[in-house]
Design a protein around this motif. Structure first.
Motif, PDB file in Angstrom:
ATOM      1  N   SER A  13      -8.187 -15.825  48.169  1.00  0.00           N
ATOM      2  CA  SER A  13      -8.683 -15.029  46.998  1.00  0.00           C
ATOM      3  C   SER A  13     -10.091 -14.566  46.867  1.00  0.00           C
ATOM      4  O   SER A  13     -10.336 -13.378  46.366  1.00  0.00           O
ATOM      5  CB  SER A  13      -8.189 -16.228  45.827  1.00  0.00           C
ATOM      6  OG  SER A  13      -9.227 -17.160  45.728  1.00  0.00           O
ATOM      7  N   THR A  79      -3.655 -17.974  42.409  1.00  0.00           N
ATOM      8  CA  THR A  79      -3.726 -17.041  43.402  1.00  0.00           C
ATOM      9  C   THR A  79      -2.852 -15.867  43.125  1.00  0.00           C
ATOM     10  O   THR A  79      -3.410 -14.770  43.267  1.00  0.00           O
ATOM     11  CB  THR A  79      -3.415 -17.416  44.800  1.00  0.00           C
ATOM     12  OG1 THR A  79      -4.324 -18.683  44.894  1.00  0.00           O
ATOM     13  CG2 THR A  79      -3.652 -16.490  45.972  1.00  0.00           C
ATOM     14  N   ILE A  80      -1.744 -15.914  42.655  1.00  0.00           N
ATOM     15  CA  ILE A  80      -0.795 -14.911  42.425  1.00  0.00           C
ATOM     16  C   ILE A  80      -1.263 -14.269  41.165  1.00  0.00           C
ATOM     17  O   ILE A  80      -1.577 -13.000  41.326  1.00  0.00           O
ATOM     18  CB  ILE A  80       0.602 -15.358  41.965  1.00  0.00           C
ATOM     19  CG1 ILE A  80       1.255 -15.924  43.433  1.00  0.00           C
ATOM     20  CG2 ILE A  80       1.393 -14.280  41.609  1.00  0.00           C
ATOM     21  CD1 ILE A  80       2.580 -16.565  43.123  1.00  0.00           C
ATOM     22  N   GLY A  84      -2.655 -10.179  41.257  1.00  0.00           N
ATOM     23  CA  GLY A  84      -2.210  -9.194  40.351  1.00  0.00           C
ATOM     24  C   GLY A  84      -3.141  -8.591  39.666  1.00  0.00           C
ATOM     25  O   GLY A  84      -3.292  -7.378  39.025  1.00  0.00           O
ATOM     26  N   LEU A  99       3.988 -11.013  36.476  1.00  0.00           N
ATOM     27  CA  LEU A  99       3.522 -12.445  36.964  1.00  0.00           C
ATOM     28  C   LEU A  99       3.826 -13.597  36.026  1.00  0.00           C
ATOM     29  O   LEU A  99       3.649 -14.688  36.516  1.00  0.00           O
ATOM     30  CB  LEU A  99       1.987 -12.119  37.057  1.00  0.00           C
ATOM     31  CG  LEU A  99       1.469 -11.108  38.216  1.00  0.00           C
ATOM     32  CD1 LEU A  99       0.069 -10.904  38.055  1.00  0.00           C
ATOM     33  CD2 LEU A  99       2.046 -11.583  39.431  1.00  0.00           C
ATOM     34  N   ILE A 102       6.991 -15.256  37.089  1.00  0.00           N
ATOM     35  CA  ILE A 102       6.934 -15.606  38.399  1.00  0.00           C
ATOM     36  C   ILE A 102       6.000 -17.004  38.577  1.00  0.00           C
ATOM     37  O   ILE A 102       6.289 -17.933  38.832  1.00  0.00           O
ATOM     38  CB  ILE A 102       6.220 -14.511  39.307  1.00  0.00           C
ATOM     39  CG1 ILE A 102       7.096 -13.711  39.774  1.00  0.00           C
ATOM     40  CG2 ILE A 102       5.678 -15.357  40.775  1.00  0.00           C
ATOM     41  CD1 ILE A 102       6.446 -12.473  40.596  1.00  0.00           C
ATOM     42  N   GLY A 103       4.911 -17.019  37.318  1.00  0.00           N
ATOM     43  CA  GLY A 103       4.004 -18.053  37.350  1.00  0.00           C
ATOM     44  C   GLY A 103       4.783 -19.302  36.803  1.00  0.00           C
ATOM     45  O   GLY A 103       4.703 -20.497  37.164  1.00  0.00           O
TER      46      GLY A 103
END
Length: 189
Positions: A13, A79-80, A84, A99, A102-103
């Motif tokens: 990151s 991190t995702i 994004g 996101l 997904i999160g």
């Protein structure tokens, strides 16, 4: 292994932020995106430091792998979100709304996999009320976990719906998952 993964995600990151700041073509100082680029990586660093400074006690040794899983998923989700957000700042057309499922899906799956590790021990010297409460907690964990895993997997699939349906699918799956999990958990008690 999870500790190494956490460190690598923090490094990734920071590397993404530095790359975008130096070679990304953003007007970094004019738009004030330095804070946007580095706030999540610094938060990731704080999460990893928090994990490393949790007091290690022998009585809670059985919870150690569960805590590692929780912190690892938290770092992975952050991190995702960071990647994004960077894609959004670069005007890449990335649908940032995907996101959310997904999160939350990853968090539900991690929670479901970690919950059975937190069973309470039944001590012969504890009160009858404590024994009943501990038995109810232990019996309700597995039925609670199954719907969370299934709901988390379906929620991951919601990220691939058309953009205008992502939030509707996410909300529907989340509500159904939570109601189902509570129902199965209460039913076993």
């Amino acid at each position: 292994m999870k500790k190494l993964g956490m460190f690598l995600l923090v490094v990734v990151s920071f590397a993404v932020s530095i790359y975008v700041m130096v070679w990304g073509g953003l007007e970094v100082l004019a738009e004030g995106t330095v804070v946007t680029l580095f706030s999540i990586p610094f938060a990731l660093g704080l999460v990893v430091i928090s994990f490393l400074t949790i007091p290690k006690q022998l009585t809670f040794e059985r919870y150690q792998k569960g805590m590692e899983s929780i912190f690892f998923i938290l770092v992975m989700v952050l991190t995702i979100i960071h990647i994004g957000l960077v894609l959004y700042l670069l005007d890449s057309g990335f649908p940032i709304m995907m996101l959310v499922p997904i999160g939350v899906g990853l968090i539900l799956i991690a929670t479901a996999n970690t919950l059975p590790r937190f069973q309470l021990e039944l001590s012969p010297t504890s009160s009858e009320q404590a024994k009943v409460t501990h038995k109810a907690w232990n019996k309700g964990l597995r039925p609670l976990s199954r719907p969370l895993i299934i709901g988390g997997l379906v929620m991951l699939l919601c990220a691939f719906l058309p953009q205008h349906l992502i939030l509707i699918g996410f909300g529907t799956v989340l509500a159904f998952t939570l109601v189902t999990a509570v129902y199965f958990s209460v039913r076993t008690i």
